[in-house]
Design a protein around this motif. Structure first.
Motif, PDB file in Angstrom:
ATOM      1  N   SER A 134       2.460   6.939  -6.861  1.00 43.86           N
ATOM      2  CA  SER A 134       1.416   7.823  -7.383  1.00 43.86           C
ATOM      3  C   SER A 134       1.654   9.276  -6.948  1.00 43.86           C
ATOM      4  N   ALA A 170       0.823  -1.205   0.000  1.00 45.21           N
ATOM      5  CA  ALA A 170       0.000   0.000   0.000  1.00 45.21           C
ATOM      6  C   ALA A 170       0.860   1.259   0.000  1.00 45.21           C
ATOM      7  N   ALA A 171       1.906   1.262   0.817  1.00 41.87           N
ATOM      8  CA  ALA A 171       2.786   2.426   0.875  1.00 41.87           C
ATOM      9  C   ALA A 171       3.530   2.614  -0.444  1.00 41.87           C
ATOM     10  N   ALA A 208      -2.488   6.493 -11.556  1.00 37.62           N
ATOM     11  CA  ALA A 208      -3.150   6.604 -10.263  1.00 37.62           C
ATOM     12  C   ALA A 208      -4.650   6.674 -10.471  1.00 37.62           C
ATOM     13  N   ALA A 257       1.930  12.006   4.090  1.00 33.63           N
ATOM     14  CA  ALA A 257       1.324  11.495   2.859  1.00 33.63           C
ATOM     15  C   ALA A 257       1.406   9.979   2.780  1.00 33.63           C
ATOM     16  N   ILE A 258       2.493   9.408   3.271  1.00 34.27           N
ATOM     17  CA  ILE A 258       2.695   7.959   3.184  1.00 34.27           C
ATOM     18  C   ILE A 258       2.122   7.247   4.399  1.00 34.27           C
ATOM     19  N   SER A 259       2.114   7.910   5.539  1.00 33.44           N
ATOM     20  CA  SER A 259       1.582   7.307   6.760  1.00 33.44           C
ATOM     21  C   SER A 259       0.567   8.271   7.379  1.00 33.44           C
ATOM     22  N   GLU A 294       2.407   1.820  -3.418  1.00 31.32           N
ATOM     23  CA  GLU A 294       1.458   2.388  -4.379  1.00 31.32           C
ATOM     24  C   GLU A 294       1.298   3.888  -4.164  1.00 31.32           C
ATOM     25  N   LEU A 295       1.204   4.300  -2.899  1.00 32.93           N
ATOM     26  CA  LEU A 295       1.120   5.725  -2.604  1.00 32.93           C
ATOM     27  C   LEU A 295       2.355   6.460  -3.110  1.00 32.93           C
ATOM     28  N   ALA A 300       2.360  10.635  -4.063  1.00 33.42           N
ATOM     29  CA  ALA A 300       1.756  11.113  -2.822  1.00 33.42           C
ATOM     30  C   ALA A 300       2.621  12.127  -2.060  1.00 33.42           C
TER      31      ALA A 300
END
Length: 214
Positions: free
Chosen positions: A57, A50-51, A103, A207-209, A53-54, A59
């Motif tokens: 894209s 998940a991280a 994204a 943004a990531i967490s 992918e962020l 993030a």
């Protein structure tokens, strides 16, 4: 010993790949201010995926007051990215060309050679600039990329973003950077460069967490 510079005319600095070097904080590129930090953001493969992918894209560059525009992937047969050894020396393309991904909002994912413009402010410090993706890595336990400045910013330099799924099952978000001041006030007061960088790092982390609140 200071590392050898590698010149790439797509960016406005010489030490391309220096964010990969283990001794960045001890031997940064000349006249630059180095920075690095790492945060544990969870554990397990699902969190890592998940991280990642962020990250891919964009993030980090769309956090808080930051935004991006004019995302332009490299054309077919164009720039393929650069791979680096442990000292930051270029050795090979960062990865083979693959089908472009997007994204959820239709923005092209990070890919080698992509250029992007970033806009915004961090604690009153301007962030506007033109960036280029010089390397992308997607490995079983490490995902990330390197961005280099092309121009139109108050600093010149490079950022490395990485999400790591470590052997103890922990997932970490790592950012490394070096900034060479170009604006007169930043050349005189390196403390401004450091404060700007700290503000950026905190927004990248949020943004990531998203659960990060410190």
């Amino acid at each position: 010993m200071r590392r050898q510079n590698f010149t790439d005319d797509t960016v406005d600095y010489a030490a391309v790949g220096a964010t990969q070097a283990h001794d960045l904080m001890q031997y940064p590129p000349q006249h630059s201010v180095p920075a690095e930090d790492a945060w544990r953001i969870g554990s397990g493969e699902e969190r890592f995926t998940a991280a990642g992918e962020l990250l891919l894209s964009w993030a980090p560059l769309r956090a808080g007051e930051l935004s991006i525009s004019d995302v332009r992937p490299a054309t077919d047969g164009g720039y393929a990215g650069v791979g680096f050894d442990a000292d930051g020396a270029p050795i090979a393309p960062s990865r083979l060309a693959s089908e472009q991904r997007f994204a959820a909002d239709g923005t092209p994912f990070v890919s080698p050679g992509t250029s992007v413009r970033v806009h915004g402010k961090v604690d009153g410090h301007r962030v506007d600039g033109h960036l280029r993706v010089i390397s992308v890595f997607e490995e079983p336990r490490r995902i990330g990329y390197i961005l280099g400045t092309v121009g139109h910013s108050i600093v010149s330099g490079e950022e490395l973003f990485a999400v790591e799924w470590r052997d103890n099952d922990e997932v970490w978000f790592v950012v490394r950077a070096f900034d060479r001041p170009t604006a007169p006030s930043y050349r005189l007061f390196h403390g401004l460069v450091r404060r700007r960088r700290r503000g950026l790092f905190q927004r990248y982390l949020r943004a990531i967490s998203p659960l990060y609140t410190d």
